[in-house]
Design a protein around this motif. Structure first.
Motif: not given
Length: 125
Positions: A28, A34-37, A39-40, A43, A52
């Motif tokens: 991880r 692009y994990g933050e994007r 996740t956003a 949400h 994941t």
């Protein structure tokens, strides 16, 4: 992720939010592209489900096919509602395991029908 990203973004841009992304990699901390994007977008509701699997993480240690098997009921429901399955990644490792899991969950005949209908698409290498 590159092979799927454009499909996912096009669906989102067209207001289609019934998207389920099952993202798998090794670690991880360094491989959640692009994990933050992602996740956003999860949400915000643009991605209905974001699951994941990180095979080398001690607290996870599972593969995509294991995460898929954990959500077998969801998979059956989504397929019954017309979902497409896109698989991108390693041919010899991940794709083989995912295909076997799809057959186990859905049955060989259903997987063959989905393949024939173009509802299972693989970008594997």
């Amino acid at each position: 992720m590159a092979g799927l990203r454009s499909h996912l973004l096009e669906r989102i841009d067209n207001g289609q939010h019934a998207n389920w992304l099952l993202f798998g990699e090794r670690q991880r901390a360094v491989d959640f592209y692009y994990g933050e994007r992602l996740t956003a977008r999860h949400h915000s509701g643009e991605i209905a489900h974001l699951d994941t699997a990180f095979s080398r993480d001690a607290d996870d240690g599972r593969y995509v096919q294991h995460a898929l098997a954990e959500h077998a009921d969801r998979l059956r429901e989504w397929i019954a509602n017309g979902a497409f399955v896109f698989v991108c990644g390693s041919h010899d490792g991940m794709a083989t395991g995912v295909t076997a899991t799809l057959v186990e969950i859905l049955g060989a005949e259903t997987v063959e029908q989905l393949n024939d209908a173009g509802r299972i698409r693989m970008d594997v290498y």
